[in-house]
Design a protein around this motif. Structure first.
Motif, mmCIF file in Angstrom:
data_model
loop_
_atom_site.group_PDB
_atom_site.id
_atom_site.type_symbol
_atom_site.label_atom_id
_atom_site.label_comp_id
_atom_site.label_asym_id
_atom_site.label_seq_id
_atom_site.Cartn_x
_atom_site.Cartn_y
_atom_site.Cartn_z
ATOM 1 N N TYR A 1 37.019 46.333 37.833
ATOM 2 C CA TYR A 1 37.606 45.397 38.773
ATOM 3 C C TYR A 1 36.530 44.475 39.325
ATOM 4 O O TYR A 1 35.349 44.764 39.263
ATOM 5 C CB TYR A 1 38.385 46.099 39.886
ATOM 6 C CG TYR A 1 37.602 47.058 40.753
ATOM 7 C CD1 TYR A 1 37.113 46.654 41.983
ATOM 8 C CD2 TYR A 1 37.385 48.362 40.352
ATOM 9 C CE1 TYR A 1 36.417 47.528 42.793
ATOM 10 C CE2 TYR A 1 36.698 49.247 41.160
ATOM 11 C CZ TYR A 1 36.211 48.824 42.385
ATOM 12 O OH TYR A 1 35.527 49.697 43.177
ATOM 13 N N PHE A 2 36.992 43.339 39.849
ATOM 14 C CA PHE A 2 36.115 42.284 40.309
ATOM 15 C C PHE A 2 36.548 41.867 41.708
ATOM 16 O O PHE A 2 37.736 41.763 41.974
ATOM 17 C CB PHE A 2 36.208 41.065 39.383
ATOM 18 C CG PHE A 2 35.965 41.384 37.935
ATOM 19 C CD1 PHE A 2 34.700 41.240 37.391
ATOM 20 C CD2 PHE A 2 36.993 41.820 37.119
ATOM 21 C CE1 PHE A 2 34.471 41.537 36.047
ATOM 22 C CE2 PHE A 2 36.782 42.110 35.780
ATOM 23 C CZ PHE A 2 35.507 41.966 35.245
ATOM 24 N N LEU A 3 35.601 41.601 42.604
ATOM 25 C CA LEU A 3 35.902 41.107 43.941
ATOM 26 C C LEU A 3 35.448 39.658 44.044
ATOM 27 O O LEU A 3 34.341 39.318 43.631
ATOM 28 C CB LEU A 3 35.174 41.933 45.009
ATOM 29 C CG LEU A 3 35.614 43.370 45.185
ATOM 30 C CD1 LEU A 3 34.768 44.042 46.261
ATOM 31 C CD2 LEU A 3 37.081 43.482 45.521
ATOM 32 N N GLU B 1 41.916 43.624 39.327
ATOM 33 C CA GLU B 1 41.696 44.918 38.691
ATOM 34 C C GLU B 1 42.293 44.893 37.288
ATOM 35 O O GLU B 1 43.446 44.520 37.102
ATOM 36 C CB GLU B 1 42.342 46.028 39.511
ATOM 37 C CG GLU B 1 42.123 47.401 38.939
ATOM 38 C CD GLU B 1 42.750 48.503 39.791
ATOM 39 O OE1 GLU B 1 42.575 49.673 39.412
ATOM 40 O OE2 GLU B 1 43.412 48.201 40.798
ATOM 41 N N LEU B 2 41.520 45.301 36.316
ATOM 42 C CA LEU B 2 41.959 45.402 34.931
ATOM 43 C C LEU B 2 42.273 46.865 34.658
ATOM 44 O O LEU B 2 41.363 47.687 34.540
ATOM 45 C CB LEU B 2 40.874 44.879 33.990
ATOM 46 C CG LEU B 2 40.371 43.462 34.283
ATOM 47 C CD1 LEU B 2 39.227 43.106 33.350
ATOM 48 C CD2 LEU B 2 41.508 42.457 34.189
ATOM 49 N N ILE B 3 43.545 47.204 34.599
ATOM 50 C CA ILE B 3 43.966 48.590 34.464
ATOM 51 C C ILE B 3 44.063 48.951 32.989
ATOM 52 O O ILE B 3 44.768 48.287 32.220
ATOM 53 C CB ILE B 3 45.317 48.810 35.174
ATOM 54 C CG1 ILE B 3 45.169 48.430 36.656
ATOM 55 C CG2 ILE B 3 45.775 50.258 35.015
ATOM 56 C CD1 ILE B 3 46.476 48.350 37.400
ATOM 57 N N ARG C 1 46.111 43.950 38.053
ATOM 58 C CA ARG C 1 46.548 44.042 39.451
ATOM 59 C C ARG C 1 45.724 43.062 40.281
ATOM 60 O O ARG C 1 44.495 43.030 40.166
ATOM 61 C CB ARG C 1 46.357 45.450 39.991
ATOM 62 C CG ARG C 1 46.804 45.605 41.446
ATOM 63 C CD ARG C 1 46.620 47.019 41.976
ATOM 64 N NE ARG C 1 47.494 47.922 41.237
ATOM 65 C CZ ARG C 1 47.112 49.121 40.780
ATOM 66 N NH1 ARG C 1 45.894 49.565 40.979
ATOM 67 N NH2 ARG C 1 47.958 49.889 40.136
ATOM 68 N N VAL C 2 46.405 42.279 41.101
ATOM 69 C CA VAL C 2 45.771 41.338 42.013
ATOM 70 C C VAL C 2 46.019 41.837 43.430
ATOM 71 O O VAL C 2 47.157 42.131 43.794
ATOM 72 C CB VAL C 2 46.360 39.920 41.837
ATOM 73 C CG1 VAL C 2 45.845 38.984 42.908
ATOM 74 C CG2 VAL C 2 46.054 39.378 40.450
#
Length: 127
Positions: free
Chosen positions: A57-59, A9-11, A87-88
C-alpha cells in the motif's frame, strides 16, 4: 486510520505469491516506478530493512496524487491476476474495486471530487 493522508492499497489475490517473494516485490517496485515523480507517494510503506520488502500500500499527502496514482496503476493491478482488489481510503470514506471497470468508476468518482477543500485536505476523521 486516523490521519490526514490518502491510502491506495493493492490487495493480493489468494493465488498471488507471498508478499515478500521476489516475484511480487518486483511487481510492486515496478508499480511504484510507474507513478510520476511529482505524484509519488509520501510513503510507500517500504520496510525492506525491517521485514525484507515493500508493503502493498501507498500513502499520499494529497487527493490529487492519490487519484493520479489510481489512474496510473489501479486497473493494471486488477487486470494482472483474478481475485485482486484495489482499496482507496481517504479521511472521509473507504471504497474498493474488484475489476478494471470498477476501478475506472472509482477513478471518475474521485476525479470529480479531488479539488473539493474537505477532500483535498482531509478532516481528520477515521475511515
Amino acid at each position: 486510520m486516523s490521519v490526514n493522508a490518502f491510502e491506495l492499497e493493492l490487495i493480493r489475490s489468494p493465488d498471488d505469491p507471498p508478499l515478500f517473494s521476489r516475484e511480487l516485490q518486483a511487481e510492486l517496485e515496478g508499480i511504484a516506478r510507474e507513478i510520476p515523480e511529482g505524484k509519488r507517494p509520501l510513503v510507500r510503506n517500504d520496510s525492506v530493512d525491517v521485514v525484507g520488502g515493500g508493503l502493498d500500500y501507498f500513502l499520499f499527502q494529497t487527493a490529487v496524487a492519490l487519484v493520479h496514482a489510481l489512474g496510473v496503476v489501479g486497473a493494471e493491478w486488477l487486470a494482472a491476476r483474478d481475485g485482486r482488489q484495489v482499496r482507496v481510503k481517504t479521511p472521509q470514506f473507504e471504497i474498493e474495486a474488484r475489476n478494471p471497470e470498477e476501478c475506472k468508476e472509482i477513478y471518475e468518482f474521485l476525479k470529480e471530487r479531488e479539488d473539493m477543500k474537505g477532500f483535498q485536505e482531509g478532516d481528520g476523521h477515521s475511515v
